[in-house]
Write a protein that holds these residues in place. Sequence first.
Motif, PDB file in Angstrom:
ATOM      1  N   GLU A   1       0.834  -1.216   0.000  1.00 38.56           N
ATOM      2  CA  GLU A   1       0.000   0.000   0.000  1.00 38.56           C
ATOM      3  C   GLU A   1       0.863   1.258   0.000  1.00 38.56           C
ATOM      4  OE1 GLU A   1      -2.462  -0.308   3.490  1.00 38.56           O
ATOM      5  OE2 GLU A   1      -3.453  -2.086   2.632  1.00 38.56           O
ATOM      6  N   HIS A   2       1.890   1.275   0.826  1.00 38.33           N
ATOM      7  CA  HIS A   2       2.731   2.478   0.913  1.00 38.33           C
ATOM      8  C   HIS A   2       3.572   2.678  -0.342  1.00 38.33           C
ATOM      9  CE1 HIS A   2       1.379   2.427   5.077  1.00 38.33           C
ATOM     10  NE2 HIS A   2       1.659   3.714   5.064  1.00 38.33           N
ATOM     11  N   LEU A   3       4.018   1.585  -0.949  1.00 36.22           N
ATOM     12  CA  LEU A   3       4.755   1.715  -2.214  1.00 36.22           C
ATOM     13  C   LEU A   3       3.826   2.285  -3.278  1.00 36.22           C
ATOM     14  CD1 LEU A   3       6.859  -1.567  -2.440  1.00 36.22           C
ATOM     15  CD2 LEU A   3       7.734   0.779  -2.255  1.00 36.22           C
ATOM     16  N   GLU A   4       2.599   1.777  -3.279  1.00 41.07           N
ATOM     17  CA  GLU A   4       1.582   2.220  -4.242  1.00 41.07           C
ATOM     18  C   GLU A   4       1.324   3.715  -4.102  1.00 41.07           C
ATOM     19  OE1 GLU A   4      -0.911   1.010  -7.308  1.00 41.07           O
ATOM     20  OE2 GLU A   4       0.508  -0.194  -6.177  1.00 41.07           O
ATOM     21  N   SER A   5       1.335   4.195  -2.856  1.00 44.75           N
ATOM     22  CA  SER A   5       1.035   5.611  -2.612  1.00 44.75           C
ATOM     23  C   SER A   5       2.244   6.504  -2.947  1.00 44.75           C
ATOM     24  CB  SER A   5       0.616   5.824  -1.157  1.00 44.75           C
ATOM     25  OG  SER A   5       1.750   5.724  -0.327  1.00 44.75           O
ATOM     26  N   GLY A   6       3.368   5.902  -3.316  1.00 41.78           N
ATOM     27  CA  GLY A   6       4.512   6.690  -3.785  1.00 41.78           C
ATOM     28  C   GLY A   6       5.479   7.116  -2.696  1.00 41.78           C
ATOM     29  N   LEU A   7       5.245   6.672  -1.471  1.00 45.36           N
ATOM     30  CA  LEU A   7       6.157   7.053  -0.380  1.00 45.36           C
ATOM     31  C   LEU A   7       7.417   6.189  -0.423  1.00 45.36           C
ATOM     32  CD1 LEU A   7       3.747   7.442   2.670  1.00 45.36           C
ATOM     33  CD2 LEU A   7       4.972   9.258   1.472  1.00 45.36           C
ATOM     34  N   PRO A   8       8.563   6.763   0.012  1.00 44.81           N
ATOM     35  CA  PRO A   8       9.747   5.916   0.162  1.00 44.81           C
ATOM     36  C   PRO A   8       9.518   4.934   1.315  1.00 44.81           C
ATOM     37  CG  PRO A   8      10.197   8.181   0.888  1.00 44.81           C
ATOM     38  CD  PRO A   8       8.773   8.145   0.435  1.00 44.81           C
ATOM     39  N   VAL A   9       9.786   3.676   1.051  1.00 47.36           N
ATOM     40  CA  VAL A   9       9.500   2.620   2.034  1.00 47.36           C
ATOM     41  C   VAL A   9      10.806   1.984   2.492  1.00 47.36           C
ATOM     42  CG1 VAL A   9       8.460   0.330   2.299  1.00 47.36           C
ATOM     43  CG2 VAL A   9       7.183   2.149   1.145  1.00 47.36           C
ATOM     44  N   LEU A  10      10.927   1.810   3.798  1.00 48.80           N
ATOM     45  CA  LEU A  10      12.138   1.247   4.381  1.00 48.80           C
ATOM     46  C   LEU A  10      11.804  -0.003   5.200  1.00 48.80           C
ATOM     47  CD1 LEU A  10      15.204   1.714   4.895  1.00 48.80           C
ATOM     48  CD2 LEU A  10      14.552   3.046   6.906  1.00 48.80           C
ATOM     49  N   LEU A  11      12.553  -1.059   4.977  1.00 44.99           N
ATOM     50  CA  LEU A  11      12.440  -2.271   5.797  1.00 44.99           C
ATOM     51  C   LEU A  11      13.735  -2.427   6.570  1.00 44.99           C
ATOM     52  CD1 LEU A  11      11.071  -4.926   3.234  1.00 44.99           C
ATOM     53  CD2 LEU A  11       9.810  -3.168   4.483  1.00 44.99           C
ATOM     54  N   GLU A  12      13.609  -2.604   7.897  1.00 43.61           N
ATOM     55  CA  GLU A  12      14.800  -2.843   8.724  1.00 43.61           C
ATOM     56  C   GLU A  12      14.739  -4.302   9.150  1.00 43.61           C
ATOM     57  OE1 GLU A  12      15.096  -0.220  12.241  1.00 43.61           O
ATOM     58  OE2 GLU A  12      16.205  -1.920  13.053  1.00 43.61           O
ATOM     59  N   ILE A  13      15.416  -5.157   8.401  1.00 49.60           N
ATOM     60  CA  ILE A  13      15.262  -6.598   8.592  1.00 49.60           C
ATOM     61  C   ILE A  13      16.617  -7.308   8.528  1.00 49.60           C
ATOM     62  CG2 ILE A  13      12.908  -6.596   7.685  1.00 49.60           C
ATOM     63  CD1 ILE A  13      13.946  -7.611   5.029  1.00 49.60           C
ATOM     64  N   ASP A  14      16.615  -8.595   8.914  1.00 49.40           N
ATOM     65  CA  ASP A  14      17.896  -9.297   8.964  1.00 49.40           C
ATOM     66  C   ASP A  14      18.325  -9.819   7.581  1.00 49.40           C
ATOM     67  OD1 ASP A  14      16.383 -11.643   8.560  1.00 49.40           O
ATOM     68  OD2 ASP A  14      17.790 -12.789   9.793  1.00 49.40           O
ATOM     69  N   LEU A  15      19.485 -10.441   7.558  1.00 47.08           N
ATOM     70  CA  LEU A  15      20.071 -10.921   6.297  1.00 47.08           C
ATOM     71  C   LEU A  15      19.156 -11.899   5.562  1.00 47.08           C
ATOM     72  CD1 LEU A  15      22.490 -11.470   4.360  1.00 47.08           C
ATOM     73  CD2 LEU A  15      23.290 -13.148   6.048  1.00 47.08           C
ATOM     74  N   GLN A  16      18.567 -12.832   6.306  1.00 47.09           N
ATOM     75  CA  GLN A  16      17.702 -13.833   5.653  1.00 47.09           C
ATOM     76  C   GLN A  16      16.500 -13.162   5.006  1.00 47.09           C
ATOM     77  OE1 GLN A  16      17.113 -17.262   8.579  1.00 47.09           O
ATOM     78  NE2 GLN A  16      17.801 -15.594   9.868  1.00 47.09           N
ATOM     79  N   GLY A  17      15.966 -12.150   5.683  1.00 49.94           N
ATOM     80  CA  GLY A  17      14.830 -11.405   5.137  1.00 49.94           C
ATOM     81  C   GLY A  17      15.244 -10.599   3.913  1.00 49.94           C
ATOM     82  N   ALA A  18      16.421 -10.000   3.980  1.00 46.84           N
ATOM     83  CA  ALA A  18      16.923  -9.205   2.851  1.00 46.84           C
ATOM     84  C   ALA A  18      17.054 -10.088   1.613  1.00 46.84           C
ATOM     85  CB  ALA A  18      18.266  -8.582   3.217  1.00 46.84           C
ATOM     86  N   ARG A  19      17.527 -11.304   1.822  1.00 48.69           N
ATOM     87  CA  ARG A  19      17.681 -12.223   0.688  1.00 48.69           C
ATOM     88  C   ARG A  19      16.322 -12.570   0.071  1.00 48.69           C
ATOM     89  NH1 ARG A  19      22.090 -16.056   3.720  1.00 48.69           N
ATOM     90  NH2 ARG A  19      23.958 -15.090   2.868  1.00 48.69           N
ATOM     91  N   GLN A  20      15.317 -12.736   0.932  1.00 44.78           N
ATOM     92  CA  GLN A  20      13.973 -13.057   0.409  1.00 44.78           C
ATOM     93  C   GLN A  20      13.396 -11.882  -0.368  1.00 44.78           C
ATOM     94  OE1 GLN A  20      11.351 -14.828   3.512  1.00 44.78           O
ATOM     95  NE2 GLN A  20      13.233 -15.232   4.606  1.00 44.78           N
ATOM     96  N   VAL A  21      13.608 -10.664   0.147  1.00 47.51           N
ATOM     97  CA  VAL A  21      13.076  -9.478  -0.542  1.00 47.51           C
ATOM     98  C   VAL A  21      13.775  -9.311  -1.889  1.00 47.51           C
ATOM     99  CG1 VAL A  21      12.877  -6.958  -0.443  1.00 47.51           C
ATOM    100  CG2 VAL A  21      12.363  -8.331   1.577  1.00 47.51           C
ATOM    101  N   ARG A  22      15.068  -9.597  -1.934  1.00 50.90           N
ATOM    102  CA  ARG A  22      15.795  -9.486  -3.194  1.00 50.90           C
ATOM    103  C   ARG A  22      15.179 -10.404  -4.261  1.00 50.90           C
ATOM    104  NH1 ARG A  22      21.699 -11.224  -2.637  1.00 50.90           N
ATOM    105  NH2 ARG A  22      20.580 -13.175  -2.470  1.00 50.90           N
ATOM    106  N   GLU A  23      14.698 -11.567  -3.826  1.00 52.13           N
ATOM    107  CA  GLU A  23      14.075 -12.510  -4.766  1.00 52.13           C
ATOM    108  C   GLU A  23      12.687 -12.059  -5.201  1.00 52.13           C
ATOM    109  OE1 GLU A  23      15.544 -15.225  -6.121  1.00 52.13           O
ATOM    110  OE2 GLU A  23      17.319 -14.484  -5.056  1.00 52.13           O
ATOM    111  N   SER A  24      11.904 -11.538  -4.239  1.00 51.11           N
ATOM    112  CA  SER A  24      10.485 -11.264  -4.546  1.00 51.11           C
ATOM    113  C   SER A  24      10.244  -9.839  -5.039  1.00 51.11           C
ATOM    114  CB  SER A  24       9.615 -11.547  -3.318  1.00 51.11           C
ATOM    115  OG  SER A  24       9.987 -10.699  -2.256  1.00 51.11           O
TER     116      SER A  24
END
Length: 197
Positions: free
Chosen positions: A102-125
């Motif tokens: 929703e926030h990406l859709e609204s055009g706002l800069p979005v930040l995730l503060e997550i661990d390495l395993q999560g970062a790897r999953q986001v890179r894929e998806s």
Amino acid sequence: MAATPRGTSPVPPDVRPRLTVLSGPSGVGKSTVVAHMRKAHPEVWLSVSATTRKPRPGEQDGVHYFFVTDDEMDKLIANGELLEWAEFAGNRYGTPRAAVLEHLESGLPVLLEIDLQGARQVRESMTEAQLVFLAPPSWEELVRRLTGRGTESPEVVERRLEAAKIELAAEPEFDTTLVNTSVEDVARELLALMNVV
Ligand SMILES: Nc1nc2c(ncn2[C@@H]2O[C@H](COP(=O)(O)OP(=O)(O)O)[C@@H](O)[C@H]2O)c(=O)[nH]1
Ligand SMILES: Nc1ncnc2c1ncn2[C@@H]1O[C@H](COP(=O)(O)OP(=O)(O)O)[C@@H](O)[C@H]1O
């Protein structure tokens, strides 16, 4: 030493992605940097994760995390409500998917503060995401910060330092590295990477 971008983003500056992932070992200063950055730029939207970890003194449900039970986390995972999730030092953590989209859709800069395993999953998806690694000035300083924060028992600190060794070794997987010597410098660098200033 100033915050030093050590990597080169493969994405040209004019089309920088609005989804940014910030990772780095426990105690490196992620929360401190993000809080500093959002004080000046509250328009940066920070995802609030769900976690099975118990709240630290001063942490508020729905603000710092959504504190959930193991059963609730099982359901979030089973229902596909998390963009990514991981087990870190004995607790589970996950990013609620709908709010991020929703926030990406609204055009706002979005930040995730997550661990390495999560970062790897986001890179894929979410291939448009940029991955930023926050590194300590030295191992000794990381240990000092994590123990100095005083929020974890010695056993938990030990567990997090074990995880930190793995996370530090994964630094080359990230698009950019910022060294957290000065909170102000890193916050400025991060804002620039997010195209906020
Ligand atoms: N994969 C994943 N990691 C998360 C999430 N939320 C927080 N984390 C990470 O979990 C780790 C532990 O977080 P926390 O218990 O708050 O400790 P702290 O980072 O040392 O303050 C950190 O690396 C966080 O970035 C999430 O939603 N997903
Ligand atoms: N640049 C810095 N210089 C010195 N201390 C710092 C710096 N950044 C953060 N800290 C301190 O380090 C400790 C851990 O920071 P925190 O933001 O909780 O880390 P993280 O969110 O990565 O686990 C805190 O006590 C914080 O005040």
